[in-house]
Motif scaffolding. Structure first.
Motif, PDB file in Angstrom:
ATOM      1  N   HIS A 170      -6.827   5.144  -1.783  1.00  7.80           N
ATOM      2  CA  HIS A 170      -6.566   5.686  -0.585  1.00  7.80           C
ATOM      3  C   HIS A 170      -6.354   6.937   0.274  1.00  7.80           C
ATOM      4  N   ASP A 171      -5.927   7.853  -1.061  1.00  2.00           N
ATOM      5  CA  ASP A 171      -6.239   9.440  -0.170  1.00  2.00           C
ATOM      6  C   ASP A 171      -8.085  10.216  -0.636  1.00  2.00           C
ATOM      7  N   HIS A 198      -7.433  10.878   7.505  1.00  3.14           N
ATOM      8  CA  HIS A 198      -8.052  10.582   6.360  1.00  3.14           C
ATOM      9  C   HIS A 198      -7.823   9.235   5.966  1.00  3.14           C
ATOM     10  N   HIS A 252      -4.132   2.562   5.501  1.00  2.00           N
ATOM     11  CA  HIS A 252      -2.915   3.138   4.941  1.00  2.00           C
ATOM     12  C   HIS A 252      -1.769   4.163   5.489  1.00  2.00           C
ATOM     13  N   THR A 253      -2.173   4.338   6.356  1.00  6.63           N
ATOM     14  CA  THR A 253      -0.815   5.447   7.735  1.00  6.63           C
ATOM     15  C   THR A 253      -0.348   5.068   8.562  1.00  6.63           C
ATOM     16  N   ASP A 264       1.713   2.595  -1.147  1.00  6.16           N
ATOM     17  CA  ASP A 264       1.956   4.235  -1.130  1.00  6.16           C
ATOM     18  C   ASP A 264       3.605   5.161  -0.457  1.00  6.16           C
TER      19      ASP A 264
HETATM   20 FE   LIG Z   1      -2.662   8.561   2.696  1.00  9.87          FE
END
Ligand SMILES: [Fe+2]
Ligand SMILES: [Fe+2]
Length: 203
Positions: free
Chosen positions: A64-65, A97, A123-124, A141
């Protein structure tokens, strides 16, 4: 299941688990790499609890990151190359990102599964419609065991109890934080809020 015992069988990625882990290790600082391993494990646990494909959740959590430490110029170039919404240029790494970084995951880690890519993408900022897999990466996360912020225990408890309540909780907390600190709010974050929070049963 423990993440270090994982053997990929679903053909979602043309690498072994060790190889994919190596790619994450190479792309990130040790601090962030360790976070990704914890998100991988947390996503696996949430997947087991919620009847979601554990391997997909693990891959989404791990990668994810992936793009988090890329230089801004890479994102700016991708926004132009892919003719993404120019409004994105007014934001920065925290937004890019995920909402741009999924393209690097697709191109460089050869992951083509749209569910996994969307889990990275949102995801953010979340999304008004999130599949259980997307919800799991979004929550993993936020609540992985290395996280320490006011409310994290409440977030863990709610998520364990009901994944969707966890999503509503995180979405509400995030928007509240941004507003309280005079931070810009990415429009998608407001869409996510409108979709998830007013209709939820959370306090
Ligand atoms: Fe992230
Ligand atoms: Fe993260």
């Amino acid at each position: 299941m423990k993440n270090d015992q994982l053997i990929y069988q679903g053909h979602f990625v043309p690498y072994t688990h060790d190889e994919l882990v190596g790619k994450l290790r190479a792309a990130l600082s040790d601090h962030r790499f360790q976070h990704c391993l914890r998100v991988e494990q947390t996503a696996m646990d949430l997947a087991e609890q919620n009847g979601v494909d554990v391997e997909k959740a693990a891959i989404g959590g791990l990668v994810h990151d992936y793009a988090k430490q890329r230089p801004d110029d890479d994102f700016i170039q991708a926004i132009k190359d892919y003719q993404l919404d120019p409004e994105l240029l007014n934001y920065g790494n925290a937004i890019w990102h995920g909402v741009v970084g999924w393209l690097f995951v697709k191109n460089e880690l050869q992951i083509t599964d749209i569910d996994i890519l969307n889990a990275v993408r949102y995801h953010t900022v979340g999304h008004q419609y999130m599949t259980p897999l997307e919800q799991i990466v979004y929550m993993a996360d936020y609540i992985e065991p290395g996280r320490d912020f006011p409310g994290v225990d409440e977030a863990r408890k709610m998520t364990k109890n009901n994944l969707q309540d966890g999503v509503a909780y995180q979405t509400k907390q995030t928007l509240g934080y941004l507003v309280a600190h005079n931070k810009p709010v990415f429009p998608q974050t407001i869409m996510t809020y409108n979709s998830w929070v007013p209709s939820s049963g959370i306090d």
